[in-house]
Motif scaffolding. Structure first.
Motif, mmCIF file in Angstrom:
data_model
loop_
_atom_site.group_PDB
_atom_site.id
_atom_site.type_symbol
_atom_site.label_atom_id
_atom_site.label_comp_id
_atom_site.label_asym_id
_atom_site.label_seq_id
_atom_site.Cartn_x
_atom_site.Cartn_y
_atom_site.Cartn_z
ATOM 1 N N PRO A 113 69.923 3.928 -3.803
ATOM 2 C CA PRO A 113 69.067 5.117 -3.760
ATOM 3 C C PRO A 113 69.900 6.401 -3.827
ATOM 4 C CG PRO A 113 68.447 3.558 -2.042
ATOM 5 C CD PRO A 113 69.760 3.093 -2.593
ATOM 6 N N VAL A 114 69.489 7.327 -4.700
ATOM 7 C CA VAL A 114 70.161 8.623 -4.811
ATOM 8 C C VAL A 114 69.202 9.770 -4.514
ATOM 9 C CG1 VAL A 114 71.943 7.837 -6.404
ATOM 10 C CG2 VAL A 114 69.752 8.655 -7.309
ATOM 11 N N ALA A 115 67.927 9.466 -4.393
ATOM 12 C CA ALA A 115 66.939 10.496 -4.062
ATOM 13 C C ALA A 115 65.702 9.829 -3.506
ATOM 14 C CB ALA A 115 66.571 11.332 -5.290
ATOM 15 N N ALA A 116 65.030 10.534 -2.608
ATOM 16 C CA ALA A 116 63.744 10.081 -2.084
ATOM 17 C C ALA A 116 62.934 11.315 -1.723
ATOM 18 C CB ALA A 116 63.919 9.177 -0.867
ATOM 19 N N GLY A 117 61.631 11.166 -1.787
ATOM 20 C CA GLY A 117 60.775 12.290 -1.443
ATOM 21 C C GLY A 117 59.412 11.826 -0.992
ATOM 22 N N SER A 118 58.918 12.423 0.087
ATOM 23 C CA SER A 118 57.571 12.107 0.546
ATOM 24 C C SER A 118 56.599 13.160 0.022
ATOM 25 C CB SER A 118 57.515 12.043 2.074
ATOM 26 O OG SER A 118 57.824 13.293 2.648
ATOM 27 N N MET A 119 55.432 12.717 -0.375
ATOM 28 C CA MET A 119 54.376 13.588 -0.866
ATOM 29 C C MET A 119 53.419 13.908 0.274
ATOM 30 S SD MET A 119 53.638 11.526 -4.433
ATOM 31 C CE MET A 119 52.206 12.512 -4.838
ATOM 32 N N HIS A 120 53.029 15.169 0.343
ATOM 33 C CA HIS A 120 52.114 15.598 1.403
ATOM 34 C C HIS A 120 51.114 16.574 0.803
ATOM 35 C CE1 HIS A 120 50.612 16.737 5.325
ATOM 36 N NE2 HIS A 120 50.863 18.001 5.072
ATOM 37 N N TYR A 121 49.847 16.391 1.150
ATOM 38 C CA TYR A 121 48.774 17.230 0.613
ATOM 39 C C TYR A 121 48.107 17.986 1.750
ATOM 40 C CZ TYR A 121 44.278 18.420 -1.606
ATOM 41 O OH TYR A 121 43.177 19.081 -2.088
ATOM 42 N N THR A 122 47.985 19.304 1.595
ATOM 43 C CA THR A 122 47.305 20.150 2.571
ATOM 44 C C THR A 122 46.206 20.911 1.861
ATOM 45 O OG1 THR A 122 49.332 20.441 3.856
ATOM 46 C CG2 THR A 122 47.571 22.036 4.227
ATOM 47 N N TRP A 123 45.034 20.959 2.465
ATOM 48 C CA TRP A 123 43.960 21.749 1.880
ATOM 49 C C TRP A 123 43.309 22.603 2.961
ATOM 50 C CZ3 TRP A 123 43.684 16.708 3.147
ATOM 51 C CH2 TRP A 123 42.621 16.288 3.973
ATOM 52 N N TYR A 124 42.869 23.782 2.561
ATOM 53 C CA TYR A 124 42.244 24.731 3.481
ATOM 54 C C TYR A 124 40.833 25.050 3.001
ATOM 55 C CZ TYR A 124 46.961 25.431 5.265
ATOM 56 O OH TYR A 124 48.205 25.235 5.804
#
Length: 331
Positions: free
Chosen positions: A61-72
C-alpha cells in the motif's frame, strides 16, 4: 500511473486495518519532515468505509483514503459555511513517490463519486485537507481540478512579547451579554464580507442563529470575546474558544493545549488603524498567560486581508483545504 493498483473496500473491520500500518508509518515520517506541528497520522477507524487503497507493483500500500459525506439541511447552522452536499476524502500517502500515489488515489475517488446515486448535483463539493508544507501534493491536487479554499493557520506560544496598544480613543474589554446586539452586528458584517470568497452562504435565519450562538458565549462567566470600542461605539471584536472548547482541534496540530480563534472583525471604516492588531495582542496576552501552547484559526485563501494580517500576527499555514464544485467537476 502504470503499475499502481487502486481498490475500494466496503467491508467493515472490527478494528483498525493493520495491513496499512507500514503506510501509516511512512506517512508519519513524511509529515514529521514536512512540518513538526503536524500530528501523528493514525490508522482509519472501523467506520472509515468505503476505504480506497492504492498499491504499488509489489502489492504494498502506498496510499489510502476514507470517504466521508456531510449534508446540511435548511436551518442547520453548518449550512452557512458551505454547500449543502460535501464529499470529503481523508488521505494518507506514503511510499517513495507520494505525488504519484496521491494522483492514483484521487482518480479512484473520482470513479467512486461518479457511481453515487445522489449528493453530487450543482450544490455539492469535493474536498481534501492537505498539509500546507507537504508540497508533493500540490500538482496532483491541481491536476484533478481542486483549488485551495481555506487555510488552517497556527501560532505557537511566545514569551515576553509586549502588547500592542489600540489607538488613543479606542478601548478594548471583554464583552458580556449586554453587548449582544453589537456583537451580532459585527459578526453579520463579517459574514457579508466573507460571502465574496465562496465560504459563507447567508440564509434567512443566519442573523437569528448568530444571535443564539453569541448569547450562549456571552452568558459565560468569561466570554473570551474581546470588544473594541471607539467612544462607546463597537468597531471590532475577537472571539476565542479556550482549550476546553477547542478539543476538536487535537487532530490537526501536535502541540497542547490548543485554543481556536473563530472570529476577528474590524468594521470597514476602521481598518488600517491598528485596532485588529491590538485585539489580537490582547487575546495573545491572555492565551500565553494561560499556558496555551498553540492557537489556530481558519481563513479563506482568496481573502486579500486575512492571510497578510494573520501572518503579521505570527500565524503560518498548517493545513490547506482544497475544493472543487460541484463534486463531479473533480477530474
Amino acid at each position: 500511473m502504470s503499475g499502481y493498483v487502486a481498490r475500494v473496500r466496503h467491508d467493515e473491520s472490527p478494528g483498525g486495518d493493520v495491513g496499512l500500518d507500514p503506510l501509516v508509518r511512512s506517512a508519519a515520517r513524511r509529515w514529521a519532515d514536512a512540518d513538526p506541528l503536524l500530528p501523528e497520522p493514525v490508522g482509519f477507524a472501523p467506520n472509515s468505509y468505503p476505504l480506497l487503497t492504492v498499491s504499488d507493483e509489489d502489492g504494498h500500500p502506498v496510499a489510502a483514503g476514507s470517504m466521508h459525506y456531510t449534508w446540511y439541511q435548511p436551518g442547520e447552522v453548518g449550512r452557512i459555511w458551505g454547500v449543502p452536499d460535501q464529499h470529503w476524502l481523508t488521505p494518507i500517502i506514503g511510499g517513495p513517490e507520494p505525488a504519484r500515489a496521491l494522483d492514483s488515489l484521487l482518480t479512484s475517488w473520482r470513479d467512486q463519486l461518479e457511481d453515487l446515486p445522489t449528493g453530487t448535483g450543482s450544490e455539492s463539493a469535493a474536498l481534501v485537507s492537505w498539509p500546507a508544507r507537504d508540497v508533493e501534493g500540490i500538482i496532483p491536487l491541481q491536476r484533478h481540478g481542486l483549488q485551495p479554499y481555506t487555510v488552517l493557520a497556527a501560532r505557537q506560544r511566545r514569551r515576553g512579547v509586549p502588547p500592542s496598544l489600540p489607538p488613543r480613543d479606542v478601548t478594548i474589554r471583554l464583552a458580556d451579554i449586554s453587548d449582544l446586539t453589537q456583537v451580532v452586528g459585527l459578526l453579520m458584517e463579517e459574514h457579508r464580507y466573507e460571502q465574496h470568497f465562496g465560504g459563507v452562504f447567508l440564509q434567512p435565519d443566519t442573523a437569528e442563529q448568530t444571535r443564539k450562538v453569541s448569547a450562549r458565549a456571552l452568558n459565560r462567566s468569561r466570554s473570551w470575546i474581546w470588544l473594541a470600542e471607539r467612544r462607546g461605539r463597537a468597531v471590532g471584536l475577537l472571539w476565542v474558544s479556550p482549550p476546553e472548547r477547542s478539543r476538536w482541534a487535537r487532530s490537526l496540530v501536535r502541540a497542547r493545549p490548543i485554543a481556536h480563534i473563530g472570529y476577528a472583525v474590524v468594521t470597514a471604516a476602521e481598518r488600517g488603524h491598528g485596532i485588529g492588531t491590538a485585539l489580537v495582542s490582547q487575546a495573545h496576552q491572555a492565551l500565553d498567560s494561560h499556558g496555551v501552547a498553540v492557537s489556530v484559526l481558519n481563513y479563506a485563501e482568496m481573502n486579500p486581508l486575512s492571510g497578510p494580517f494573520w501572518h503579521r500576527m505570527g500565524y503560518r499555514p498548517v493545513w490547506t483545504t482544497w475544493e472543487v464544485r460541484p463534486a463531479l467537476a473533480l477530474r
